[in-house]
Scaffold this motif. Structure first.
Motif, PDB file in Angstrom:
ATOM      1  N   LEU A  14     -65.007  88.075 -26.845  1.00  0.00           N
ATOM      2  CA  LEU A  14     -66.192  88.467 -27.238  1.00  0.00           C
ATOM      3  C   LEU A  14     -66.794  89.757 -27.929  1.00  0.00           C
ATOM      4  N   VAL A  15     -65.466  90.875 -28.225  1.00  0.00           N
ATOM      5  CA  VAL A  15     -65.337  91.786 -29.100  1.00  0.00           C
ATOM      6  C   VAL A  15     -65.301  90.929 -30.923  1.00  0.00           C
ATOM      7  N   ALA A  16     -64.984  90.240 -30.744  1.00  0.00           N
ATOM      8  CA  ALA A  16     -65.166  89.824 -32.436  1.00  0.00           C
ATOM      9  C   ALA A  16     -66.203  89.045 -32.677  1.00  0.00           C
ATOM     10  N   ALA A  21     -71.502  90.800 -35.258  1.00  0.00           N
ATOM     11  CA  ALA A  21     -72.131  90.553 -35.636  1.00  0.00           C
ATOM     12  C   ALA A  21     -72.957  92.370 -35.644  1.00  0.00           C
ATOM     13  N   GLY A  22     -72.521  93.195 -35.540  1.00  0.00           N
ATOM     14  CA  GLY A  22     -72.623  94.944 -35.664  1.00  0.00           C
ATOM     15  C   GLY A  22     -72.361  95.000 -37.011  1.00  0.00           C
ATOM     16  N   ALA A  23     -70.935  94.129 -37.273  1.00  0.00           N
ATOM     17  CA  ALA A  23     -71.144  94.191 -39.038  1.00  0.00           C
ATOM     18  C   ALA A  23     -71.599  93.533 -40.257  1.00  0.00           C
ATOM     19  N   GLU A  24     -73.042  92.304 -39.426  1.00  0.00           N
ATOM     20  CA  GLU A  24     -73.605  91.669 -40.050  1.00  0.00           C
ATOM     21  C   GLU A  24     -74.818  92.656 -40.605  1.00  0.00           C
ATOM     22  N   TRP A  40     -72.003 102.497 -39.649  1.00  0.00           N
ATOM     23  CA  TRP A  40     -71.352 100.789 -39.546  1.00  0.00           C
ATOM     24  C   TRP A  40     -70.804 100.672 -38.691  1.00  0.00           C
ATOM     25  N   PRO A  41     -72.008 100.674 -37.624  1.00  0.00           N
ATOM     26  CA  PRO A  41     -71.721 100.109 -35.984  1.00  0.00           C
ATOM     27  C   PRO A  41     -70.467  99.355 -35.425  1.00  0.00           C
ATOM     28  N   ILE A  63     -60.096  90.015 -36.077  1.00  0.00           N
ATOM     29  CA  ILE A  63     -60.837  89.021 -36.095  1.00  0.00           C
ATOM     30  C   ILE A  63     -62.131  89.155 -36.577  1.00  0.00           C
ATOM     31  N   GLY A  64     -63.026  90.051 -35.167  1.00  0.00           N
ATOM     32  CA  GLY A  64     -63.616  89.876 -36.495  1.00  0.00           C
ATOM     33  C   GLY A  64     -64.089  91.018 -37.335  1.00  0.00           C
ATOM     34  N   ALA A  65     -63.513  91.720 -37.595  1.00  0.00           N
ATOM     35  CA  ALA A  65     -64.034  92.727 -39.134  1.00  0.00           C
ATOM     36  C   ALA A  65     -62.869  91.676 -40.318  1.00  0.00           C
ATOM     37  N   LEU A  66     -62.062  90.535 -40.325  1.00  0.00           N
ATOM     38  CA  LEU A  66     -61.744  90.043 -41.319  1.00  0.00           C
ATOM     39  C   LEU A  66     -62.632  88.734 -41.266  1.00  0.00           C
ATOM     40  N   ALA A  67     -63.807  88.317 -39.995  1.00  0.00           N
ATOM     41  CA  ALA A  67     -64.473  87.312 -39.953  1.00  0.00           C
ATOM     42  C   ALA A  67     -65.803  87.910 -41.014  1.00  0.00           C
TER      43      ALA A  67
END
Length: 261
Positions: A14-16, A21-24, A40-41, A63-67
């Protein structure tokens, strides 16, 4: 749904996903560099996730940041460096807040608000800005001439992300609910706020002149929310205003955009 019943893998996933989504969204606002944005949300998402779920979601943040960074036009090494910096940033913010006796886990007191601003929005972003900027410049040596601008934009963007997004997520994660009897007034508040922010930041103001004092027109609505309602309403109003302001700036509207000659 209470977060206690979500398994660890589910929390990290969920966090990833939310972080990605926030990174996009954040990367769509980039101007100085494709990976450096003034807002940077994900910083707010990461900090709030650690405060809500605990350190077990650190892998999800990484993982979310790397993706989010791997598909961009930077070396893989730089993507890993940025992801590490973003993860450490959230960890440092959470660690500092939890060690502070003034942090009460919410924004009910002035001291808690000040601790969050200092630790999460000022100090912790120093970590991500430094590691991220170094990673970019080591991967792209041509960027060394802009290191200071990249670092400053990175630091400010992460700070704004923490200030805008974290309070919203923390407020909505609390068990306190909104009184149904307040819904008509809350609806009126948000309708008025939407109209005001579109006038101020969305290009609805008549005439070519856009000046800084226009931004103060939104203050009465925010004061109304702060004086009458719970943090859920206040933080939602702030995010709405910030979102329209960022969108308006991107479109060339609003009082913070220099009018053309």
């Amino acid at each position: 749904m209470k977060h206690q019943i979500i398994p660890r893998f589910g929390r990290n996933l969920l966090v990833a996903v939310v972080y990605f989504a926030g990174a996009e969204l954040g990367l769509s606002l980039a101007a100085l560099h494709s990976n450096v944005t003034p807002v940077w949300p994900p910083t707010g998402i990461a900090i709030a996730s650690l405060l809500i779920f605990g350190r077990q979601v650190l892998p999800g943040i990484f993982i979310g940041a790397l993706a989010a960074n791997l598909p961009t036009n930077i070396p893989v090494f730089s993507s890993f460096g940025i992801a590490i910096g973003n993860t450490l940033e959230a960890f440092v913010a959470c660690w500092l807040l939890q060690r502070s006796k003034r942090w009460k886990g919410s924004f009910e007191t002035v001291s808690s608000v000040m601790m969050f601003v200092v630790y999460a929005a000022v100090l912790a972003p120093l970590v991500s800005a430094t590691i991220g900027s170094l990673s970019l410049c080591l991967g792209e040596p041509s960027q060394w001439s802009r290191f200071t601008s990249l670092w400053l934009t990175w630091w400010m963007g992460d700070g704004f992300g923490a200030l805008i997004v974290s309070p919203l997520l923390l407020a909505w994660s609390s068990r306190r609910t909104i009184d149904a009897r307040d819904m008509p007034e809350i609806t009126s508040l948000f309708v008025l706020l939407i109209i005001v922010v579109l006038i101020v930041f969305g290009g609805w103001f008549p005439g070519p002149v856009k000046t800084y004092p226009l931004a103060f027109l939104a203050l009465p609505c925010l004061l109304w929310a702060a004086m009458k309602f719970h943090q859920r309403v206040v933080t939602s109003a702030i995010v709405l205003m910030a979102g329209v302001a960022v969108w308006g700036a991107k479109q060339g509207y609003g009082p913070f955009v220099q009018p053309s000659a």
